[in-house]
Design a protein around this motif. Sequence first.
Motif, PDB file in Angstrom:
ATOM      1  N   ILE A 534       0.811  -1.208   0.000  1.00 22.89           N
ATOM      2  CA  ILE A 534       0.000   0.000   0.000  1.00 22.89           C
ATOM      3  C   ILE A 534       0.849   1.265   0.000  1.00 22.89           C
ATOM      4  O   ILE A 534       0.471   2.274  -0.579  1.00 22.89           O
ATOM      5  CB  ILE A 534      -0.958  -0.039   1.210  1.00 22.89           C
ATOM      6  N   GLY A 535       2.012   1.226   0.644  1.00 17.54           N
ATOM      7  CA  GLY A 535       2.906   2.376   0.661  1.00 17.54           C
ATOM      8  C   GLY A 535       4.041   2.286  -0.313  1.00 17.54           C
ATOM      9  O   GLY A 535       4.909   3.159  -0.324  1.00 17.54           O
ATOM     10  N   GLN A 536       4.059   1.205  -1.141  1.00 18.32           N
ATOM     11  CA  GLN A 536       5.146   1.006  -2.104  1.00 18.32           C
ATOM     12  C   GLN A 536       6.509   1.155  -1.437  1.00 18.32           C
ATOM     13  O   GLN A 536       7.397   1.874  -1.895  1.00 18.32           O
ATOM     14  CB  GLN A 536       4.992   1.943  -3.284  1.00 18.32           C
ATOM     15  N   VAL A 537       6.699   0.418  -0.351  1.00 14.06           N
ATOM     16  CA  VAL A 537       7.934   0.470   0.425  1.00 14.06           C
ATOM     17  C   VAL A 537       9.034  -0.272  -0.331  1.00 14.06           C
ATOM     18  O   VAL A 537       8.892  -1.443  -0.673  1.00 14.06           O
ATOM     19  CB  VAL A 537       7.724  -0.164   1.808  1.00 14.06           C
ATOM     20  N   THR A 538      10.141   0.417  -0.598  1.00 12.17           N
ATOM     21  CA  THR A 538      11.280  -0.215  -1.254  1.00 12.17           C
ATOM     22  C   THR A 538      12.436  -0.466  -0.292  1.00 12.17           C
ATOM     23  O   THR A 538      13.250  -1.367  -0.523  1.00 12.17           O
ATOM     24  CB  THR A 538      11.799   0.658  -2.408  1.00 12.17           C
ATOM     25  N   THR A 539      12.532   0.337   0.756  1.00 12.65           N
ATOM     26  CA  THR A 539      13.673   0.239   1.660  1.00 12.65           C
ATOM     27  C   THR A 539      13.802  -1.160   2.240  1.00 12.65           C
ATOM     28  O   THR A 539      12.894  -1.662   2.904  1.00 12.65           O
ATOM     29  CB  THR A 539      13.546   1.258   2.798  1.00 12.65           C
ATOM     30  N   GLY A 540      14.926  -1.796   1.979  1.00  9.22           N
ATOM     31  CA  GLY A 540      15.190  -3.121   2.518  1.00  9.22           C
ATOM     32  C   GLY A 540      14.489  -4.247   1.808  1.00  9.22           C
ATOM     33  O   GLY A 540      14.604  -5.397   2.224  1.00  9.22           O
ATOM     34  N   MET A 541      13.791  -3.970   0.719  1.00 10.05           N
ATOM     35  CA  MET A 541      13.026  -5.012   0.042  1.00 10.05           C
ATOM     36  C   MET A 541      13.736  -5.563  -1.182  1.00 10.05           C
ATOM     37  O   MET A 541      13.189  -6.377  -1.916  1.00 10.05           O
ATOM     38  CB  MET A 541      11.651  -4.473  -0.357  1.00 10.05           C
ATOM     39  N   SER A 542      14.961  -5.115  -1.428  1.00 12.08           N
ATOM     40  CA  SER A 542      15.755  -5.606  -2.552  1.00 12.08           C
ATOM     41  C   SER A 542      17.056  -6.182  -2.050  1.00 12.08           C
ATOM     42  O   SER A 542      17.653  -5.667  -1.096  1.00 12.08           O
ATOM     43  CB  SER A 542      16.040  -4.468  -3.536  1.00 12.08           C
ATOM     44  N   SER A 543      17.519  -7.239  -2.697  1.00 15.53           N
ATOM     45  CA  SER A 543      18.810  -7.828  -2.315  1.00 15.53           C
ATOM     46  C   SER A 543      19.946  -6.854  -2.574  1.00 15.53           C
ATOM     47  O   SER A 543      21.036  -7.007  -2.017  1.00 15.53           O
ATOM     48  CB  SER A 543      19.044  -9.126  -3.086  1.00 15.53           C
ATOM     49  N   ASN A 544      19.710  -5.838  -3.402  1.00 13.66           N
ATOM     50  CA  ASN A 544      20.738  -4.826  -3.654  1.00 13.66           C
ATOM     51  C   ASN A 544      20.898  -3.857  -2.488  1.00 13.66           C
ATOM     52  O   ASN A 544      21.825  -3.059  -2.474  1.00 13.66           O
ATOM     53  CB  ASN A 544      20.372  -4.029  -4.918  1.00 13.66           C
ATOM     54  N   ASP A 545      19.973  -3.913  -1.533  1.00 14.57           N
ATOM     55  CA  ASP A 545      19.993  -2.973  -0.417  1.00 14.57           C
ATOM     56  C   ASP A 545      20.647  -3.536   0.845  1.00 14.57           C
ATOM     57  O   ASP A 545      20.552  -2.919   1.898  1.00 14.57           O
ATOM     58  CB  ASP A 545      18.562  -2.565  -0.039  1.00 14.57           C
ATOM     59  N   ASN A 546      21.288  -4.694   0.757  1.00 13.80           N
ATOM     60  CA  ASN A 546      21.766  -5.363   1.964  1.00 13.80           C
ATOM     61  C   ASN A 546      20.661  -5.431   3.006  1.00 13.80           C
ATOM     62  O   ASN A 546      20.780  -4.935   4.118  1.00 13.80           O
ATOM     63  CB  ASN A 546      22.986  -4.640   2.554  1.00 13.80           C
ATOM     64  N   PRO A 547      19.525  -6.030   2.643  1.00 17.36           N
ATOM     65  CA  PRO A 547      18.316  -5.889   3.475  1.00 17.36           C
ATOM     66  C   PRO A 547      18.457  -6.444   4.868  1.00 17.36           C
ATOM     67  O   PRO A 547      17.828  -5.941   5.785  1.00 17.36           O
ATOM     68  CB  PRO A 547      17.264  -6.657   2.677  1.00 17.36           C
TER      69      PRO A 547
END
Length: 976
Positions: A534-547
Amino acid sequence: MRSRSALRRLLIVSVAVVLAVGFLPGRAPAAPPGPHTGQGAIADPDHALGARWRSSSDVVVTGAGDADGYHLYIAREKDAFGWQTLATLKSTDIDVGPWGGSVCVTGSGRYAVVVFAPVKASNDPKLMMAGALAAVVDTGTGKATAVAAGVQFSYFNPACGPGDRALLTRAVGDDTEAGRSTDLLTVDAAAGKVTATRHVAAQLTTPAAAPDGDYGIVAGQLVKVAASGSVSALGRPQGRPFAVRATAGGGIDVVSADGERAVAQRFGGGRFTTTATGPRNRMQLFGLRGGRNVLVGQVGKAADLPPDLTTLAEDKQVGTVSGDGHLIVEGTLTSQAEAAAAQPLTAVDPGAAGRVRIAVRAVAGHVDSTAQVDTAAAPTLDVDLAAFAPGQAERPGAKLTTATASPCMIRRNDPTVQPLQPSPNQVEWAVDNAVHGTLTASRPANYLKSGQPAYSPQGMFPLDVTRHGDGSVSGAGRVPANLELAILAQETNLSQASWHAVPGDTANPLIASYYGTYDINTIDYDKADCGYGIGQVTTGMSSNDNPLDRFTHPQQVAVAVDYEANIAASVNILVSKWNQLHAEPDPYKDTLNNDNADYIENWFLALWAYNSGLHTYDQRNLPDSGGHFGLGWLNNPANPDYSAGRDGFLRDTLADAETPNHWSYPERIMGWVETPQNKGGQFSQAYKYPAFGSNPNIFFRNLVPHYGVTLPGLYDFCDTQFGCSQANNGCPAVNSSCWWHGHIDFADCTAGRCTTENLQYLPGSGAEPGVVRTYPTGCTPFDATAVTGRDPNVQINMVYTLRDTGQYNLGCAIPTNTLGGKFLLRGGSPAGQSGAPYADIDLHQLGAGYLGHMWFTHGASGSALAKHKVVGAWEPELPLLPGQSKTYTIWAHQPSHGGTWATAVYNIQKVANNKALYNSPVIDQGPEADGALGSDHWVNLGTYVLGRGARVLLSNDGAPAGADVAYDAMAFVPMV
């Protein structure tokens, strides 16, 4: 060097942009086949249209978009302006929701030129600049031809001239040090193709095709564009230009905003002459038949007008006018758009697609009329994006790129990750609590069968606080609830699950650009966005982000599955934008008004950063920063990509929701704060109005005793120190020097003239409301005893769409007194080969059907089968020995929604690998009628003698491209 926003944008709202229509004398377009009755013809045409309406050749074309595509409508005065559907435009290569667009008609009246795109393009800076499609439509036959991809989604695109030549723009680059430029495409509408593409080394807006060449606005000046793409300045109009049109006689009309006044000028003989003035937001320029122009609105003539320029009186902004100026189309509004604007938390109703309301005014009789039009069968253009080479569109090559799997951490089509689509009451309750830090009730272990431990949303994501520039906490300041609701309405129409789901369904998570592109024929995992829910959260949701440095795995699953956890995370991301602006060093902090976070107006800069990012002071020496820093040019209200004649978003009409690309992102959010409202006198609010301030200078709202949100002026963020000025129509450099930073006061919050939150639910005052389902949960098990002739000594075989029925997460009891089987899905042709990843793009799970789970895809045929063929196989584990056989009646469950293929072919195979199939039954997968909704039901596929290894196959091969092909449970009933 655009800093990456932690939230991405989706909008499930229809868009329809309507531009001018022009005709030459004696060249009225031929009518499409069929009777000229039309829908919504004007009553009493003798009075409304005048005595000569039966012999008139006046014609008008307009457009409206919804989930079925962008529809063109045509009406003729001789039919009392009854409406017919001319054509429908779409691309099934893009499966991301409703469509919007803009249309103009060439001077001969024979061709409409259309720019159309998914409405979500308005939320993505890259797609706004170069993510739309373009087509030419024959107004006589409705035949449509795709001519370009990757063009600009803007209020001035396309632009038709007095002849059959039109112009398209594509914005190139961005506001980094390298700067922004424009591709100008020339369209020969009669030939149905782009004949030339010129590169203009500047931000060119409002292009105009003329008999002697092409014109436009660059840095506030009227310019002529040479064949090479170079421009020569002709002169500077008075104010900020927002409309340019040529006449057949060589005149160039320009309308500009000069403060709150609109000024119309004619350029000719090397100079500008003022022809009329009016309110900035109440004067528009359109084309008329014969290569003439018309000023529409509250027009005050400044002098005698040229013979090829006339006026029409109107008290509001309008969509278009007919070729002779006999009819004004005041606005178009689809049923889906109206529902989404009035109730933005409510899911789009697929059944409402194709219905549009067209408001018109007959000029002769000053008669207003509203036509209710249902889109009828018409020629349909389904654009094949593969026809356009990479670079012609915002799409990568049709191949897997560097990464061989999506970096998005939570997979699609994973039965262990099925979020519930919430209903409006749940979302508002969660937001009202989240912004106050009271969203702390515990979710049980294995919530929605996700296998995760128990948690609380704000135990997992504790509420952050807004801070001053010195790091101190900003008093009681926090994200206002109405602001967060407006953001979520703009981003996702408040959907946690896929837009295919309605409230009460479970489905795949809503994931932005999981495959790196919105084209179902291409995969570019390197560009995957990984915005969830619902909030289109990207932070920490990609392996590129060192989640795992930020989230543990349960947090990632919660963001994908739980709308409450997602809202808690998204509130913190918005707070981080506020705090990032305040963390800039003195004297470069970015603040507004009295800098109190309680006031919604003070969040304008944070919204700006939220959408297109902040270039911080520390980043000023990066290569593409050129020593500059601040907020980028794209969302600056001074950017001429947005019309200077615009009102506040949704302030005048719900139809504004059909043209969101006319406003910057922060302006749109402020508009959603002021909405929803119904202009028809019905107060049906999806969330509460905020508490408006007492600002006497704000336009009085006509439905409620409030004023609106105070908005900044067009040039409040335009300063000469950043190369920006009103005289130059903004920032002519269009590079990093245009980035804005600093402090301004545009609202007097200290005096109580700003807007604050207004809560529906008191924080911590009650439990989560129950979901208001669109469809009831179908928990009634199959009753084999009702089958006549059943063998009671042998159990039935029930084949579910999931092998582990424990993943059915809607709470239905799963019967245990049946034999089993397995269900398999194979993608691509041949199955499981290189096409399989592409087949997965267009495969969806849905918490509908038998006991709450099904799969569906869309039809495919021809060359599309290599990538998008899907075969479902139901394989019962019949209690038979090798060589044995028995008679079974086969029943296929059809869901209340999610299946629409009217001639689904079920292939019934007697035994394993036996290619001799029984006669294949053809079933209508459309739901049975049950009032306004469909209902779950069983369909008898027939009685057959089956052996060990028998199975039923269903393929999407041959189904229409837009049809939903459903895969639901199958019952095999033994017969005596």
